[in-house]
Design a protein around this motif. Structure first.
Motif, PDB file in Angstrom:
ATOM      1  N   MET A   1       3.864   4.447  -0.002  1.00 51.31           N
ATOM      2  CA  MET A   1       2.948   3.798   0.915  1.00 51.31           C
ATOM      3  C   MET A   1       3.227   4.329   2.311  1.00 51.31           C
ATOM      4  SD  MET A   1       2.730  -0.231   1.923  1.00 51.31           S
ATOM      5  CE  MET A   1       2.210  -0.734   0.318  1.00 51.31           C
ATOM      6  N   SER A   2       2.184   4.786   2.970  1.00 56.99           N
ATOM      7  CA  SER A   2       2.375   5.323   4.308  1.00 56.99           C
ATOM      8  C   SER A   2       2.491   4.189   5.315  1.00 56.99           C
ATOM      9  CB  SER A   2       1.203   6.232   4.679  1.00 56.99           C
ATOM     10  OG  SER A   2       0.055   5.464   4.938  1.00 56.99           O
ATOM     11  N   GLU A   3       2.956   4.545   6.481  1.00 56.76           N
ATOM     12  CA  GLU A   3       3.103   3.525   7.527  1.00 56.76           C
ATOM     13  C   GLU A   3       1.744   2.949   7.910  1.00 56.76           C
ATOM     14  OE1 GLU A   3       4.900   3.181  12.018  1.00 56.76           O
ATOM     15  OE2 GLU A   3       5.665   4.718  10.688  1.00 56.76           O
ATOM     16  N   GLN A   4       0.702   3.784   7.903  1.00 62.95           N
ATOM     17  CA  GLN A   4      -0.624   3.286   8.237  1.00 62.95           C
ATOM     18  C   GLN A   4      -1.109   2.271   7.213  1.00 62.95           C
ATOM     19  OE1 GLN A   4      -3.016   6.808   8.608  1.00 62.95           O
ATOM     20  NE2 GLN A   4      -2.836   6.779  10.824  1.00 62.95           N
ATOM     21  N   GLU A   5      -0.812   2.479   5.925  1.00 66.17           N
ATOM     22  CA  GLU A   5      -1.240   1.542   4.897  1.00 66.17           C
ATOM     23  C   GLU A   5      -0.543   0.194   5.060  1.00 66.17           C
ATOM     24  OE1 GLU A   5      -0.401   3.462   1.254  1.00 66.17           O
ATOM     25  OE2 GLU A   5      -1.956   4.958   1.484  1.00 66.17           O
ATOM     26  N   ALA A   6       0.711   0.214   5.493  1.00 65.30           N
ATOM     27  CA  ALA A   6       1.473  -1.024   5.630  1.00 65.30           C
ATOM     28  C   ALA A   6       1.059  -1.819   6.859  1.00 65.30           C
ATOM     29  CB  ALA A   6       2.960  -0.718   5.708  1.00 65.30           C
ATOM     30  N   THR A   7       0.442  -1.149   7.809  1.00 67.14           N
ATOM     31  CA  THR A   7       0.108  -1.773   9.070  1.00 67.14           C
ATOM     32  C   THR A   7      -1.292  -2.369   9.020  1.00 67.14           C
ATOM     33  OG1 THR A   7       1.476  -0.183  10.216  1.00 67.14           O
ATOM     34  CG2 THR A   7      -0.081  -1.393  11.540  1.00 67.14           C
ATOM     35  N   THR A   8      -1.365  -3.649   9.261  1.00 65.65           N
ATOM     36  CA  THR A   8      -2.667  -4.297   9.399  1.00 65.65           C
ATOM     37  C   THR A   8      -2.644  -5.091  10.688  1.00 65.65           C
ATOM     38  OG1 THR A   8      -1.909  -6.168   8.088  1.00 65.65           O
ATOM     39  CG2 THR A   8      -3.093  -4.449   6.922  1.00 65.65           C
ATOM     40  N   TYR A   9      -3.568  -4.771  11.565  1.00 66.00           N
ATOM     41  CA  TYR A   9      -3.617  -5.432  12.857  1.00 66.00           C
ATOM     42  C   TYR A   9      -4.812  -6.377  12.910  1.00 66.00           C
ATOM     43  CZ  TYR A   9      -0.244  -1.953  14.283  1.00 66.00           C
ATOM     44  OH  TYR A   9       0.870  -1.187  14.370  1.00 66.00           O
ATOM     45  N   ASP A  10      -4.595  -7.504  13.502  1.00 63.13           N
ATOM     46  CA  ASP A  10      -5.657  -8.474  13.701  1.00 63.13           C
ATOM     47  C   ASP A  10      -6.158  -8.307  15.134  1.00 63.13           C
ATOM     48  OD1 ASP A  10      -7.343 -10.614  13.871  1.00 63.13           O
ATOM     49  OD2 ASP A  10      -5.872 -12.096  13.165  1.00 63.13           O
ATOM     50  N   TYR A  11      -7.017  -7.302  15.322  1.00 62.87           N
ATOM     51  CA  TYR A  11      -7.457  -6.971  16.666  1.00 62.87           C
ATOM     52  C   TYR A  11      -8.177  -8.129  17.345  1.00 62.87           C
ATOM     53  CZ  TYR A  11      -6.213  -2.155  15.711  1.00 62.87           C
ATOM     54  OH  TYR A  11      -5.519  -1.017  15.420  1.00 62.87           O
ATOM     55  N   GLN A  12      -8.942  -8.875  16.580  1.00 63.10           N
ATOM     56  CA  GLN A  12      -9.658 -10.015  17.172  1.00 63.10           C
ATOM     57  C   GLN A  12      -8.662 -11.040  17.722  1.00 63.10           C
ATOM     58  OE1 GLN A  12     -12.383 -11.921  14.505  1.00 63.10           O
ATOM     59  NE2 GLN A  12     -13.299 -13.150  16.123  1.00 63.10           N
ATOM     60  N   ARG A  13      -7.602 -11.289  16.974  1.00 65.76           N
ATOM     61  CA  ARG A  13      -6.564 -12.235  17.431  1.00 65.76           C
ATOM     62  C   ARG A  13      -5.879 -11.711  18.690  1.00 65.76           C
ATOM     63  NH1 ARG A  13      -1.195 -12.078  14.886  1.00 65.76           N
ATOM     64  NH2 ARG A  13       0.080 -13.510  16.032  1.00 65.76           N
ATOM     65  N   TYR A  14      -5.537 -10.411  18.697  1.00 67.04           N
ATOM     66  CA  TYR A  14      -4.867  -9.833  19.864  1.00 67.04           C
ATOM     67  C   TYR A  14      -5.793  -9.852  21.078  1.00 67.04           C
ATOM     68  CZ  TYR A  14      -1.375  -8.131  16.553  1.00 67.04           C
ATOM     69  OH  TYR A  14      -0.404  -8.043  15.593  1.00 67.04           O
ATOM     70  N   ASP A  50      12.108   2.709   0.597  1.00 69.18           N
ATOM     71  CA  ASP A  50      13.386   2.592  -0.109  1.00 69.18           C
ATOM     72  C   ASP A  50      13.173   2.242  -1.584  1.00 69.18           C
ATOM     73  OD1 ASP A  50      14.665   3.138   2.258  1.00 69.18           O
ATOM     74  OD2 ASP A  50      15.317   1.066   2.625  1.00 69.18           O
ATOM     75  N   ARG A  51      12.233   1.325  -1.851  1.00 72.15           N
ATOM     76  CA  ARG A  51      11.942   0.955  -3.243  1.00 72.15           C
ATOM     77  C   ARG A  51      11.418   2.160  -4.019  1.00 72.15           C
ATOM     78  NH1 ARG A  51      10.075  -3.832  -0.857  1.00 72.15           N
ATOM     79  NH2 ARG A  51       7.949  -3.044  -0.828  1.00 72.15           N
ATOM     80  N   SER A  52      10.551   2.935  -3.397  1.00 69.64           N
ATOM     81  CA  SER A  52      10.001   4.121  -4.052  1.00 69.64           C
ATOM     82  C   SER A  52      11.109   5.133  -4.349  1.00 69.64           C
ATOM     83  CB  SER A  52       8.932   4.781  -3.178  1.00 69.64           C
ATOM     84  OG  SER A  52       7.826   3.938  -3.039  1.00 69.64           O
ATOM     85  N   ALA A  53      11.998   5.328  -3.400  1.00 66.24           N
ATOM     86  CA  ALA A  53      13.098   6.265  -3.598  1.00 66.24           C
ATOM     87  C   ALA A  53      14.024   5.798  -4.718  1.00 66.24           C
ATOM     88  CB  ALA A  53      13.883   6.448  -2.296  1.00 66.24           C
ATOM     89  N   MET A  54      14.305   4.508  -4.770  1.00 63.22           N
ATOM     90  CA  MET A  54      15.169   3.977  -5.821  1.00 63.22           C
ATOM     91  C   MET A  54      14.505   4.117  -7.185  1.00 63.22           C
ATOM     92  SD  MET A  54      16.813   0.683  -3.802  1.00 63.22           S
ATOM     93  CE  MET A  54      16.839  -0.294  -5.244  1.00 63.22           C
ATOM     94  N   THR A  55      13.204   3.880  -7.247  1.00 61.75           N
ATOM     95  CA  THR A  55      12.469   4.028  -8.502  1.00 61.75           C
ATOM     96  C   THR A  55      12.499   5.485  -8.957  1.00 61.75           C
ATOM     97  OG1 THR A  55      11.027   2.178  -7.976  1.00 61.75           O
ATOM     98  CG2 THR A  55      10.217   3.742  -9.616  1.00 61.75           C
TER      99      THR A  55
END
Length: 74
Positions: A1-14, A50-55
């Motif tokens: 999973m890339s860093e972009q996939e993990a990141t979800t921003y709530d722009y309306q809230r911000y 880390d989980r992916s690497a361990m797998t």
């Protein structure tokens, strides 16, 4: 999973929080919130990596052991 996939921003809230940040203390709280949430997102991405690497390591060990057993029998 890339860093972009993990990141979800709530722009309306911000955007809402930014519009409410009318004094120095509320702006500091907003900045702190953004820092904390970004740090959390990075930690999540690192844990997924880390989980992916361990797998991958486990799969490699299992496949490697199976191959050795096959070669010893043959």
């Amino acid at each position: 999973m890339s860093e972009q996939e993990a990141t979800t921003y709530d722009y309306q809230r911000y955007r809402q929080l930014l519009s409410e940040a009318v004094d120095e203390s509320s702006r500091q709280r907003l900045i702190s919130l953004l820092i904390v949430e970004r740090a959390r997102d990075r930690l999540e991405a690192q844990r997924a990596s880390d989980r992916s690497a361990m797998t991958a390591e486990t799969v490699a060990k299992v496949l490697g052991n199976g191959r050795r057993e096959h070669l010893q029998r043959g």
